[in-house]
Design an enzyme around this catalytic site. Sequence first.
Site, PDB file in Angstrom:
ATOM      1  N   LYS A 210       0.842  -1.204   0.000  1.00  0.00           N
ATOM      2  CA  LYS A 210       0.000   0.000   0.000  1.00  0.00           C
ATOM      3  C   LYS A 210       0.876   1.253   0.000  1.00  0.00           C
ATOM      4  CE  LYS A 210      -3.405   2.439   2.773  1.00  0.00           C
ATOM      5  NZ  LYS A 210      -4.373   2.432   3.860  1.00  0.00           N
ATOM      6  N   GLU A 216      10.460  -4.699   4.529  1.00  0.00           N
ATOM      7  CA  GLU A 216      10.524  -6.118   4.139  1.00  0.00           C
ATOM      8  C   GLU A 216      10.233  -6.271   2.644  1.00  0.00           C
ATOM      9  OE1 GLU A 216       8.885  -4.902   6.706  1.00  0.00           O
ATOM     10  OE2 GLU A 216       8.991  -6.221   8.467  1.00  0.00           O
ATOM     11  N   GLY A 272      -4.853  -1.583   5.016  1.00  0.00           N
ATOM     12  CA  GLY A 272      -4.048  -2.719   4.548  1.00  0.00           C
ATOM     13  C   GLY A 272      -4.722  -4.057   4.813  1.00  0.00           C
ATOM     14  N   ARG A 273      -5.231  -4.251   6.023  1.00  0.00           N
ATOM     15  CA  ARG A 273      -5.827  -5.560   6.358  1.00  0.00           C
ATOM     16  C   ARG A 273      -7.221  -5.733   5.769  1.00  0.00           C
ATOM     17  NH1 ARG A 273      -4.744  -2.306  10.456  1.00  0.00           N
ATOM     18  NH2 ARG A 273      -6.407  -1.464  11.764  1.00  0.00           N
ATOM     19  N   GLU A 358      -4.881  -6.611  14.662  1.00  0.00           N
ATOM     20  CA  GLU A 358      -4.347  -5.299  14.303  1.00  0.00           C
ATOM     21  C   GLU A 358      -5.459  -4.248  14.397  1.00  0.00           C
ATOM     22  OE1 GLU A 358      -0.758  -4.627  11.434  1.00  0.00           O
ATOM     23  OE2 GLU A 358      -2.528  -4.164  10.252  1.00  0.00           O
ATOM     24  N   HIS A 389      -5.639 -33.201  17.745  1.00  0.00           N
ATOM     25  CA  HIS A 389      -4.526 -34.023  18.234  1.00  0.00           C
ATOM     26  C   HIS A 389      -3.396 -33.170  18.792  1.00  0.00           C
ATOM     27  CE1 HIS A 389      -6.259 -37.779  16.767  1.00  0.00           C
ATOM     28  NE2 HIS A 389      -6.798 -36.999  15.840  1.00  0.00           N
ATOM     29  N   LYS A 513       9.337  -0.890  14.182  1.00  0.00           N
ATOM     30  CA  LYS A 513       9.941  -0.558  12.871  1.00  0.00           C
ATOM     31  C   LYS A 513      11.065   0.459  13.051  1.00  0.00           C
ATOM     32  CE  LYS A 513       5.708  -0.924  10.076  1.00  0.00           C
ATOM     33  NZ  LYS A 513       4.756  -0.151   9.262  1.00  0.00           N
TER      34      LYS A 513
HETATM   35  O1  F6P Z   1       3.122  -2.871   9.754  1.00  0.00           O
HETATM   36  C1  F6P Z   1       1.770  -3.106   9.625  1.00  0.00           C
HETATM   37  C2  F6P Z   1       1.289  -2.764   8.249  1.00  0.00           C
HETATM   38  O2  F6P Z   1       1.235  -1.386   8.089  1.00  0.00           O
HETATM   39  C3  F6P Z   1      -0.046  -3.408   7.966  1.00  0.00           C
HETATM   40  O3  F6P Z   1      -1.099  -2.677   8.442  1.00  0.00           O
HETATM   41  C4  F6P Z   1       0.002  -3.558   6.493  1.00  0.00           C
HETATM   42  O4  F6P Z   1      -0.944  -4.478   6.050  1.00  0.00           O
HETATM   43  C5  F6P Z   1       1.427  -4.027   6.318  1.00  0.00           C
HETATM   44  O5  F6P Z   1       2.161  -3.279   7.255  1.00  0.00           O
HETATM   45  C6  F6P Z   1       1.982  -3.854   4.944  1.00  0.00           C
HETATM   46  O6  F6P Z   1       1.972  -2.512   4.540  1.00  0.00           O
HETATM   47  P1  F6P Z   1       2.166  -2.117   3.035  1.00  0.00           P
HETATM   48  O7  F6P Z   1       1.065  -2.713   2.231  1.00  0.00           O
HETATM   49  O8  F6P Z   1       2.142  -0.613   3.006  1.00  0.00           O
HETATM   50  O9  F6P Z   1       3.502  -2.651   2.572  1.00  0.00           O
END
Ligand code: F6P
Length: 549
Positions: A210, A216, A272-273, A358, A389, A513
């Site tokens: 987003k 990452e 995002g979620r 979240e 199990h 972060k």
């Molecule tokens: O760190 C949490 C977050 O901001 C989430 O809310 C989001 O889904 C995820 O990181 C990834 O963010 P992006 O889509 O901006 O890479």
Amino acid sequence: MPDSPKLTRRPQWAALEDHRADGMLHTRLRELFATDPGRAERYVVRVGDLRIDYSKHLITDETLALLQELAVATDVFGLRDAMFRGEKINVTEDRAVLHTVLRAPRDAVVEVDGQNVVPGVHAVLDRMAAFAERVRSGEWTGHTGRRIKNVVNIGIGGSDLGPAMAYDALRSFTDRGLTVRFVSNVDGADLHEAVRDLDPAETLFIIASKTFTTIETITNATSARTWLLAGLKAGPEAVARHFVALSTNAGKVADFGIDTDNMFEFWDWVGGRYSFDSAIGLSLMIAIGPDRFREMLDGFHLVDEHFRTAPAEANAPLLLGLLGIWYGNFHDAQSHAVLPYSHYLSRFTAYLQQLDMESNGKSVDRQGRPVDWQTGPVVWGTPGTNGQHAYYQLIHQGTKLIPADFIGFANPVDELETGLAAQHDLLMANFFAQTQALAFGKTPDEVRAEGVPEHLVAHKTFQGNHPTTTILARELTPSVLGQLIALYEHKVFVQGAVWNIDSFDQWGVELGKVLAKRVEPALTEGTDVPGLDPSTAALVAAYRSLRKK
Ligand code: F6P
């Protein structure tokens, strides 16, 4: 923002506390069923293809009425209507919350800042569909002219969990000639394992972020580009045929070197979620095709409309949200298990963890005041029979109250050959048996009647009274998956509304972060990190001494 009275000072809160103390504390599900023969039929709500049975809950009609009064007092439906209208209910980020528009029909009208946003949503869906068809048909080729056979989605959190979960859920609807993988972890092992057996000439990377700033994702995307160009022995001109971006941030996409013609956009009013049915779903759309993707969106929309229009007593997300509040706020339940009896839903609970935790893992209310009531639960679970199990022992005989959702299907997917399809009845026998055992248990007298020696009676007794919701559908289709996700999205909404928290921000992820960025030079270059606490400083020193040079 208007000041609302503190939740725990509301008379409806006190009424629920009294109700619990007066009668419900010692209520047994055995009695509730014995004294109310119509309970099993009455405590069922249907939405779309979902039959939701909530009869095995520690509730009576009075409990439901009191919970609904709490929902009215906290204006859950007022906030719901504000959300659907496009008001900026994400107060700390001053944003509208309009994931419901992502699945709205073409002729819907929803305005943000005076502009109808529905045409933009459909324009992107149309572009996605055209692109997905080009990849699926082989018309979209890689830099060397070879057909794309592999799709690798690189994203994390909401830019990974949704498409990864749904790809598994709908595997039997996917084009089996395509390999689709998901890379999220900044651990290089994730990308390594995802691409090690792939031919770069046949691989398309979808960079999903987003913000397009998530460390990452940008790190993995950069490594993927290096892998691709090295494998193809090509220069940056090869990137255009092998990289597309899904983002709200065109500037950052361009900075990364992806042509914005190859970008599928979404908007800041999609959290995002809550973004999986936006452009973030492109990998899934390529896998299942645009028609199936639309069926899924229609499933979401069906539940949106249900949530928007159904009366309180028949409103499934409201009901599930209130049941969670009943246990979390009035019975000290700390967690909530989601147990799908479908191998295809293996990642469903992981997806819900972000959606729920979240959203509702908050400890100040919308006005910034500390809450003195419990908010979101720990959500956990894995596919049912595997859990039986492993950890079901604790649910059955442990000391904790763990409300659980059981999700199952009357039919296996069409694709299974006859012998494997026949296993479905055994799977579902377990499904039904578990909710029965959890609810009704086994009394000491029943254990004795089986001839069990007295010293083992206590060990073999099941207290029962463990509440469960049973969600049953005919089969797991794209539409049903959409219905299920929307059901949980709105359940989470209901709980956030009652708790008066902002379910749409996520400030709690920020500190880690920032600190990671500060610590990194200490690991890579051995530089001193000012202000590092003694424990972390010692750990960093230990890491550096163990790290192979
Ligand atoms: O760190 C949490 C977050 O901001 C989430 O809310 C989001 O889904 C995820 O990181 C990834 O963010 P992006 O889509 O901006 O890479």
